[in-house]
Design an enzyme around this catalytic site. Structure first.
Site, mmCIF file in Angstrom:
data_model
loop_
_atom_site.group_PDB
_atom_site.id
_atom_site.type_symbol
_atom_site.label_atom_id
_atom_site.label_comp_id
_atom_site.label_asym_id
_atom_site.label_seq_id
_atom_site.Cartn_x
_atom_site.Cartn_y
_atom_site.Cartn_z
ATOM 1 N N HIS A 198 -58.680 4.188 -44.951
ATOM 2 C CA HIS A 198 -58.727 3.802 -46.372
ATOM 3 C C HIS A 198 -58.689 5.059 -47.247
ATOM 4 C CE1 HIS A 198 -60.028 2.182 -50.210
ATOM 5 N NE2 HIS A 198 -61.096 2.968 -50.182
ATOM 6 N N ASP A 239 -31.780 17.069 -64.101
ATOM 7 C CA ASP A 239 -32.394 16.758 -62.808
ATOM 8 C C ASP A 239 -33.418 17.852 -62.528
ATOM 9 O OD1 ASP A 239 -32.997 15.825 -60.176
ATOM 10 O OD2 ASP A 239 -31.028 14.905 -60.111
ATOM 11 N N TRP A 276 -62.154 10.904 -43.231
ATOM 12 C CA TRP A 276 -60.968 11.635 -43.718
ATOM 13 C C TRP A 276 -61.245 13.125 -43.711
ATOM 14 C CZ3 TRP A 276 -59.539 14.474 -48.251
ATOM 15 C CH2 TRP A 276 -60.594 14.728 -49.139
ATOM 16 N N SER A 318 -44.178 17.942 -47.204
ATOM 17 C CA SER A 318 -43.623 17.210 -48.346
ATOM 18 C C SER A 318 -44.228 17.692 -49.659
ATOM 19 C CB SER A 318 -43.900 15.716 -48.151
ATOM 20 O OG SER A 318 -43.806 15.039 -49.365
ATOM 21 N N SER A 319 -45.546 17.830 -49.672
ATOM 22 C CA SER A 319 -46.220 18.210 -50.918
ATOM 23 C C SER A 319 -45.795 19.590 -51.380
ATOM 24 C CB SER A 319 -47.743 18.207 -50.719
ATOM 25 O OG SER A 319 -48.192 16.906 -50.550
ATOM 26 N N HIS A 348 -61.391 20.643 -52.542
ATOM 27 C CA HIS A 348 -61.768 20.495 -53.942
ATOM 28 C C HIS A 348 -60.594 20.651 -54.903
ATOM 29 C CE1 HIS A 348 -64.779 19.069 -56.547
ATOM 30 N NE2 HIS A 348 -64.169 19.780 -57.468
ATOM 31 N N GLU A 402 -57.848 19.702 -54.175
ATOM 32 C CA GLU A 402 -57.219 18.400 -53.959
ATOM 33 C C GLU A 402 -57.754 17.353 -54.934
ATOM 34 O OE1 GLU A 402 -54.823 17.244 -52.175
ATOM 35 O OE2 GLU A 402 -55.199 15.092 -52.201
ATOM 36 N N TYR A 459 -58.628 17.830 -57.911
ATOM 37 C CA TYR A 459 -57.948 18.035 -59.197
ATOM 38 C C TYR A 459 -56.474 17.711 -59.092
ATOM 39 C CZ TYR A 459 -62.440 19.734 -60.377
ATOM 40 O OH TYR A 459 -63.786 19.770 -60.579
ATOM 41 N N SER A 518 -53.232 11.787 -71.726
ATOM 42 C CA SER A 518 -52.944 12.630 -72.891
ATOM 43 C C SER A 518 -51.607 12.285 -73.540
ATOM 44 C CB SER A 518 -52.941 14.107 -72.487
ATOM 45 O OG SER A 518 -54.149 14.454 -71.865
ATOM 46 N N HIS A 558 -69.942 22.968 -52.947
ATOM 47 C CA HIS A 558 -70.849 21.893 -53.385
ATOM 48 C C HIS A 558 -70.697 20.636 -52.520
ATOM 49 C CE1 HIS A 558 -67.725 20.433 -56.593
ATOM 50 N NE2 HIS A 558 -67.615 19.728 -55.492
ATOM 51 N N HIS A 559 -69.669 20.626 -51.678
ATOM 52 C CA HIS A 559 -69.590 19.547 -50.681
ATOM 53 C C HIS A 559 -70.473 19.865 -49.478
ATOM 54 C CE1 HIS A 559 -66.097 17.574 -52.611
ATOM 55 N NE2 HIS A 559 -65.824 18.806 -53.004
ATOM 56 N N THR A 579 -64.041 19.769 -68.524
ATOM 57 C CA THR A 579 -63.828 18.327 -68.400
ATOM 58 C C THR A 579 -64.333 17.623 -69.651
ATOM 59 O OG1 THR A 579 -64.297 18.684 -66.067
ATOM 60 C CG2 THR A 579 -64.093 16.415 -66.798
ATOM 61 N N LYS A 614 -61.960 18.028 -72.570
ATOM 62 C CA LYS A 614 -60.852 17.073 -72.542
ATOM 63 C C LYS A 614 -61.284 15.732 -73.117
ATOM 64 C CE LYS A 614 -57.814 18.641 -68.867
ATOM 65 N NZ LYS A 614 -56.424 18.416 -69.131
ATOM 66 N N ARG A 669 -73.628 6.451 -46.162
ATOM 67 C CA ARG A 669 -72.212 6.099 -46.087
ATOM 68 C C ARG A 669 -71.823 5.857 -44.645
ATOM 69 N NH1 ARG A 669 -68.830 10.812 -49.048
ATOM 70 N NH2 ARG A 669 -67.190 9.276 -48.946
#
Lengths: 633, 358, 203
Positions: free
Chosen positions: A79, A108, A143, A173-174, A257, A259, A261, A272, A306-307, A332, A335, A454
């Protein structure tokens, strides 16, 4: 080099078809590739949603036996992987493809065939990641896949092999896609489109692309090391040989992290764009929104630990990362305040895109604030790995990223399909999503603080978690119904004839200056840009009191004339040629990956599949190298 | 006013919100076994205090910002037939500076107690402590008291009002040590040893659970902390130090239980490591709980079942049914070799033997 | 090959670099993180192997220094190849392309010989943390060199068949960028992996 095509087999002569299914395989048009990305991502989104609903069904009651513990582990792992890598990221990329070239006034992207390759590699990577379901079990170690549970000793099944190969493929790909967008945005802006005149969505695409280019190699190395451990017997995460499990965690979160963002910045860019359009006002504090996005992108590299507050890195490390994490809340907040400033004093029209954009702000505030409570390590020690975190990430990634992306879907759908989605169904979709989201994920805050960890497939009724789990599951079903409404709306709309005008929302940026759907060459003439929100300024001017005043129609400033849409002459417009090779190359890469992943379960078959894949890969790359970039003469 | 034209049932909304707040509030100090709102020791209490500081600060920000959002949404809605377009404001630098600085200041309010708490909790207070070495296994907990030579499993006995300092590690995968009412999590990581400490202020039974996903039976990897007076604790230690209460049953040896379980005193140095090495090399063995004083425990199977003849029988007959994935059911010869399979008489004998291990 | 387009006329809306050059720079930036992560892993595990063979038992610093020198010299010949095509000297291009590819191949041969020697000493990718990190780090660098040699030889063949024109000097410049990058990475790897060990070996 053009003569080299003669050496190829007849059936591989340059494709020329612009109709039928085959034309989608050979397309290099950024708009079609964007549609492919979007459609594939939505299908994966449904798959991830079914996985989520199965999880919620299992957890609805204590002691439930709807799925086995191992299947449950695979469900929560897949998931997360599906939603992150196969739904939210590619939906963002879909909008990069669809919107960015139009917003910067380009015909293009810089490398159309590389762009097609990115899509096909993504698709095969997604299939590879999910292939474990068919070959004896999908990845089931979360994950985040914390070593050493992912080593062969503790996860002998093929699931983790597909995890490694699937994510490696998706990384290719990314990075390919991100390189393309960096070059496109930096090099291909229309005359006058300076960086500080760029639409914020394009800005966020640029920041996200830089993050992808720099973050993906780190996870690639982590995956290579894990893959070598599993396939070659190396010792990177073999604790018996001194391999340090924390190495994986550092590599994973140094990627992980940024990721986060990568997932949220495109949605912030969409919001925006949507807020100013439906407020009839320019974005408040444009430079501050842009620079806070940049700042978030840079700061995203300094908060990964922080993880890992419970890992035992020590008081000094925890204190440092607590401070950097709290610091990132400031841009943040900037914004959010600027979005409020955009709404303030506007003339707000609540079409569906606007509802999702405002919903994004409302929910993202909650996700951001709950985030502060685990930026504090002692407080986090109780919240880490509980449902409180599950609540937080879903407010950020569902209430945030997904709501932002839905705002984008409703906003740009007319532009690319030529059809207006049904407003009533759209509003129903929003209502079900907003309600379902809060009912599903709100109670999880409470469950986490009440001690529910979890990733548990069962719990005792004695723990007192029954009621809120039931409520949460019902909320999840409401989200499922909301998604069905969305599918119904989309399918029904696509069966209608074209009815969308070029500029249905009274838009501000260049994509609204051209017909819906846009012609293959986008702009007959490359526009000359004179201001931020150039298209808006073609339509409106500011009166003495600072209010917007429409420019009289039929005058010299009429938008269509300005961007050359009045001309019929399309002679001399350069359209990149179609090509089989991106598809073939990606197919080879995906097949080779599958072959490697299968080595442990069926070694001979695996070797054969890998060899075939590599042959196809080399054939594709070789043909590509000798194919001219332009159209066939 | 906009409000009238919308006919929003404000009273109903306010009433419903009040009811919701009341429900949530009444739930805020529950007796649920793993609630973090009911701390029974200094560490957990300070962690809760910090959370509450953050919660109320966040609640204030939430009300202000969401309030502004809701106000803007209703106040600036496009009205029917509205003609003039809005004023085109592009930005306001003093405002930008303000809403950069104010959140930063609010964060200082959170950062200061955060940093002081981190350092205050880093080391155990000076003075007498109880040392425990805790080792996590798939999917149970090993507790060693090196100073008194005691090894036990899944039930951590501690004296109240005395700091307990733990050395935490793991022999297989990463686990996380968590007693919600006494202390937040500290991960248990192979190749590393993490230090933590906590204390309990009142006697009682506290629930612990593994918090880091560790495989199939992660959800069932629980333990209990039994906090008792110093005298009761000392008595418990003495009982654990006693020699085995009964000679080893014949079935216990014949059925291969001794491959993984020790019943003759505390685990010898390195015995669990040897079992783990054997497992890595593909042998049917795995580190398992020391059963020398099994019958002094209240539960079995990592806190899953109360210790009773019936539960013990159920467990021995089919461990995988009670705790799917567990290593005993997966590896033990009794469930895989015909010549070691358990008859009803064997099971009865094992139950009787284990229940005699006071 | 990808689109070659002239730099746009409006410098403020483009970097002024050719698309492909910008792509190469961005890719090399990405590759820095790739090697950075590998080097970080190597450093983290440096001296942490539980069993031998240890680095000082297998390294032959003078030998590796020579092969590092060979790779560095190939950067010089690469510069000469680019200079040749830029002044339209196709014969010089052929010579220097081949020289660069040959020097790269010598380096690869040296690496192959070094690896086999290590295996004979009992050091494989499975032996210990040192083996795993060493072979992975230097192996991926070797893979980069191999790709570079293939690219250089492809251009050399094209040049032999007169398929490459002086105005396509950008192709050679891009190959050169990549090649120099791979060389610079080797300087880092050589320092981190071999020179950090040097004191152990001399004493």
């Amino acid at each position: 080099m053009a003569t080299a095509t003669g050496a190829l087999p007849r059936f591989l002569h340059r494709p020329t078809t612009y109709n039928g299914i085959w034309s989608w395989v050979v397309t290099v048009d950024h708009k079609r590739i964007g549609v492919l990305y979007g459609a594939s991502a939505l299908i994966f989104f449904l798959l991830g949603g079914v996985e989520a609903l199965t999880i919620r069904t299992q957890l609805m009651r204590p002691g439930s036996t709807a799925v086995s513990p191992d299947v449950f582990s695979q469900l929560f792992t897949m998931h997360a992987l599906t939603m992150i890598f196969l739904a939210i990221m590619p939906l963002g990329v879909a909008f990069f493809n669809l919107v960015v070239p139009l917003q910067i006034g380009a015909r293009d992207v810089a490398f159309p065939r590389l762009n097609a390759l990115s899509y096909w590699v993504f698709l095969f990577g997604g299939v590879l990641l999910n292939a474990g379901w068919v070959f004896g079990g999908a990845a089931g170690d979360g994950w985040f896949a914390y070593a050493p549970i992912t080593t062969s000793t503790f996860s002998p099944g093929p699931g983790m092999n597909f995890y490694v190969l699937g994510l490696l493929t998706l990384g290719v790909s990314s990075v390919a896609g991100a390189l393309n967008f960096v070059v496109t945005i930096l090099n291909m802006r229309a005359p006058g489109m300076t960086l500080m005149r760029m639409p914020v969505f394009t800005w966020m695409a640029l920041v996200t692309s830089f993050l992808l280019i720099t973050a993906m190699p780190v996870i690639t190395i982590a995956l290579i090391e894990l893959g070598f451990d599993r396939f070659l017997g190396t010792n990177f995460f073999n604790s018996a040989a001194g391999g340090d499990p924390i190495l994986w965690q550092h590599l994973f979160w140094v990627f992980g992290h940024p990721e986060v963002y990568i997932l949220i910045l495109p949605a912030m860019g969409i919001v925006s764009e949507v807020l100013p359009t439906f407020s009839k006002k320019p974005l408040f504090g444009y430079p501050f929104v842009v620079f806070s996005g940049l700042f978030i992108g840079v700061m995203g590299w300094g908060v990964w630990s922080h993880h890992m507050f419970t890992v035992g890195l020590g008081a000094v490390a925890n204190a440092t990362f607590a401070i950097t994490t709290m610091l990132i809340a400031v841009p943040t907040g900037v914004k959010i305040f600027n979005w409020l400033g955009t709404l303030w004093g506007g003339s707000l029209e609540f079409k569906t895109p606007m509802l999702f954009a405002v919903g994004f702000i409302a929910l993202f505030i909650i996700g951001g604030l709950s985030g502060v409570s685990h930026a504090s390590p002692p407080s986090d020690a109780q919240q880490q790995d509980t449902y409180y975190i599950v609540a937080h990430i879903h407010y950020v990634l569902f209430g945030g990223a997904i709501f932002g992306l839905f705002a984008g879907i409703y906003y740009w759908f007319p532009k690319f399909s030529g059809r207006m989605l049904n407003e009533g169904l759209g509003k129903l979709h929003f209502a079900l999503m907003f309600f379902g989201m809060n009912v599903a994920f709100g109670p999880m805050h409470w469950l986490g603080l009440d001690g529910m960890p979890r990733r548990i497939y069962t719990y005792d009724t004695a723990m007192g978690w029954d009621f809120w789990n039931l409520v949460s599951s019902l909320g999840a079903y409401a989200l499922g119904i909301g998604t069905l409404v969305f599918i119904w709306n989309t399918v029904a709309t696509l069966r209608k004839p074209h009815d969308a005008p070029a500029d249905p929302w009274d838009g501000r940026t260049l994509e609204w200056a051209i017909p819906s759907p846009p012609p293959i060459y986008n702009f007959r003439e490359i526009p000359h840009v004179h201001a931020r929100d150039d298209f808006w300024h073609q339509k409106y001017t500011e009166g003495a009191d600072g209010r917007a005043v429409p420019v009289p129609r039929g005058g010299a400033h009429q938008p269509a004339a300005q961007y050359g849409q009045g001309h019929e002459d399309t002679h001399g417009i350069h359209i990149p040629g179609l090509s089989y090779f991106p598809f073939i190359t990606a197919l080879g890469l995906g097949t080779a990956g599958a072959g490697i992943a299968l080595q442990q379960t069926a070694s001979l078959a695996g070797v054969i599949v890998m060899a075939v894949g590599l042959l196809v890969l080399f054939f594709g790359a070789y043909g590509w190298a000798f194919e001219p970039a332009g159209p066939e003469e | 006013m906009v409000v009238h034209s919308l006919r929003i049932p404000w009273r109903l909304i306010i009433l419903a919100s009040l009811m919701l707040v009341t429900v949530l509030w009444s739930g805020c100090y529950p007796s649920n076994p793993q609630s973090t709102f009911d701390p029974a020791g200094r560490i957990a209490r300070e962690q809760l205090t910090l959370f509450q500081i953050i919660f109320w600060t966040a609640a204030f920000v939430f009300v202000v910002v969401e309030g502004a959002l809701i106000y803007a949404v209703f106040r600036f809605r496009k009205k029917a037939g509205q003609q003039p377009l809005p004023k085109q404001t592009h930005g306001n630098t003093p405002l930008e500076v303000t809403w950069t600085i104010i959140p930063a200041l609010i964060l200082v309010v959170i950062a200061v107690p955060t940093i002081t708490t981190i350092f205050a909790q880093a080391d155990a207070p000076e003075g007498e402590v109880v040392r425990v070495k805790a080792v996590a296994h798939q999917w149970w907990w090993e507790f060693n008291y090196p100073e008194v030579g005691v090894t036990t499993a899944n039930e951590l006995h501690i004296p109240i009002n005395k700091p307990i300092t733990l050395q935490l590690t793991s022999q297989d995968v990463i686990h996380s040590f968590w007693i919600p009412k006494l202390a937040g999590k500290t991960d248990m990581i192979p190749t590393r040893t993490n230090a933590m400490w906590f204390e309990a202020e009142e006697p009682g039974l506290f629930y612990g659970q593994c918090a880091e996903f560790c495989g199939t039976a992660h959800a069932l990897m629980r333990f209990r902390v039994i906090a008792q007076s110093q005298a009761e604790f000392d008595a418990w230690v003495a009982a654990q130090q006693a020699p085995p209460a009964a000679p080893m049953a014949r079935e216990f040896g014949l059925k291969g239980c001794t491959v993984c379980h020790t019943v003759n005193g505390p685990d010898a140095e390195g015995v669990q490591e040897r079992r783990m090495d054997g497992f890595r090399q593909g042998q049917p063995q795995f580190p398992a709980p020391n059963l020398t004083h099994f019958a002094t425990r209240d539960t079995l199977a990592a806190g899953l079942l109360e210790r009773s003849d019936d539960n013990l029988r159920r467990w021995i007959q089919d461990p995988g049914e009670v705790k799917p994935g567990n290593r005993m059911g997966e590896l033990a010869g009794a469930y895989h070799n015909a010549n070691q399979s358990l008859s009803d008489a064997d099971v009865a004998a094992l139950v009787a033997y284990l229940q005699s291990l006071k | 090959m990808a689109t070659a387009s002239a730099p746009a006329a409006h410098p403020e809306t483009t970097t002024g670099l050719d698309h492909r050059k910008l792509l190469m720079w961005a890719f090399l930036g990405s590759d820095c993180l790739f090697f950075g992560s590998l080097v970080a892993t190597y450093l983290l595990y440096h001296g942490k192997s539980l069993t031998g063979p240890y680095p000082y038992e297998v390294f032959n610093i003078p030998y590796t220094s020579v092969s590092a020198f060979v790779l560095l010299m190939s950067s010089l010949t690469m510069v000469l190849a680019l200079a040749a095509i830029q002044r339209g000297d196709m014969r010089g291009l052929k010579i220097w392309l081949l020289a660069t590819a040959l020097l790269g191949s010598v380096f690869l041969g040296g690496q192959y010989f070094e690896f086999t020697t290590f295996v004979e000493h009992g050091l494989t990718i499975k032996s210990n943390l040192f083996g795993s990190t060493f072979f992975t780090l230097t192996g991926f660098h070797g893979l980069h060199v191999t790709v570079g040699v293939i690219i250089l030889l492809s251009f050399w063949v094209q040049a032999l068949r007169s398929k490459i024109k002086p105005e396509q000097h950008l192709n050679i410049e891009l190959a050169g960028l990549y090649w120099h990058f791979v060389d610079v990475v080797w300087i880092v790897i050589f320092t981190v992996v071999y020179l950090v060990e040097a004191p152990n070996i001399i004493t």
